[in-house]
Design an enzyme around this catalytic site. Structure first.
Site: not given
Ligand code: IPE
Ligand code: IPE
Ligand code: MG
Length: 242
Positions: A16, A20, A33, A61, A67, A128, A195
């Site tokens: 995650d 940001r 990404h 997810s 998105r 692995l 979480r």
């Molecule tokens: C969880 O991250 C899913 C993945 C890392 C693929 P999110 O960024 O989607 O989760 P929330 O919305 O902060 O809970």
């Molecule tokens: C995790 O990074 C990747 C996916 C959920 C696909 P985010 O895209 O959720 O990054 P933040 O949480 O917005 O920083």
């Molecule tokens: Mg996120």
């Protein structure tokens, strides 16, 4: 294997913070990404060297469909790019690719084709096991497992009273007739969020957790190793007394 730390068999990672990281660095979310994918490649190599048997990453997810189309499309293009550039090396390193989630549902055709190729190419590998949670949501997974068991009851294959934790776990994405993927020993989440976000709810019953402020694209093999070492010093009791 590098040294004699008590290596976890299965490490799962909630990658995650790509968005940001992008904001902080003044670049597009998709660039974030892409950087996240580069970080992931290094963690796969590190996990392999450390003798971890299963590495699971949360890549997309069931909620991430909320998105923008541009971001979702971009994420799946990155997956195609990842398979294109890494599959040969993964295969050479005896890595077995596996998917957790219903990846035929809603996922763009090019990504499905790449995944199928990765699964097929690495099918017989026994190094692995790299599990990609893709279009994965644990509530959907448990609901699907319940439905599959109900069907078996309807078809007279089992009776309702035969249902056990073992039978249900076999119907999860981590289930396998040759033996389930063991539950994750350690679940790491980056970016400071604490979480599960619908990740491995059943399988995490006795997992250890590690949270770091590091945004996923900045996550290094060194930090991964530090977290795994710290995990190795923890006492796990599984409800017992020692
Ligand atoms: C969880 O991250 C899913 C993945 C890392 C693929 P999110 O960024 O989607 O989760 P929330 O919305 O902060 O809970
Ligand atoms: C995790 O990074 C990747 C996916 C959920 C696909 P985010 O895209 O959720 O990054 P933040 O949480 O917005 O920083
Ligand atoms: Mg996120």
């Amino acid at each position: 294997m590098e040294e004699s730390i008590k290596t976890p068999r299965h490490v799962a990672v909630i990658m995650d913070g790509n968005g940001r990281w992008a904001k902080k660095n003044g670049v597009s979310r998709l660039t974030g990404h892409n950087q996240g994918m580069l970080a992931m490649k290094e963690i796969i190599k590190k996990a392999d060297v450390m003798g971890i048997k299963y590495l699971t990453v949360y890549a997309f997810s069931t909620e991430n469909w909320k998105r923008s189309q541009e971001e979702v499309g971009g994420i799946f293009n990155l997956l195609v790019k990842f398979v294109g550039s890494e599959l040969a090396e993964l295969d050479e390193n005896n890595v077995k690719v596996h998917i957790l989630g219903d990846y035929h549902e809603k996922v763009p055709a090019a990504a499905v084709a790449s995944i199928d190729k990765a699964l097929e190419t690495t099918y017989d590998n026994d190094g692995l096991q790299f599990n990609i949670a893709l279009n994965y949501g644990s509530r959907a997974e448990i609901t699907r497992a319940a439905e599959r068991l109900c069907r078996k009851v309807e078809e007279g294959i089992i009776k309702a009273g035969d249902v056990t934790e073992e039978l249900l776990s076999r119907e999860l994405f981590t289930g396998d007739e040759n033996g389930n993927i063991p539950d994750p020993d350690l679940i790491i989440r980056t970016s400071g969020e604490e979480r599960l976000s619908n990740f491995l709810l059943w399988q995490a019953a006795y997992s250890e957790f590690a949270f770091t402020q590091t945004l996923w694209p900045d996550f290094t093999p060194e930090e991964f190793e530090d977290i795994v070492k710290e995990f190795s010093s923890r006492g796990r009791r599984f409800g017992g007394r020692n």
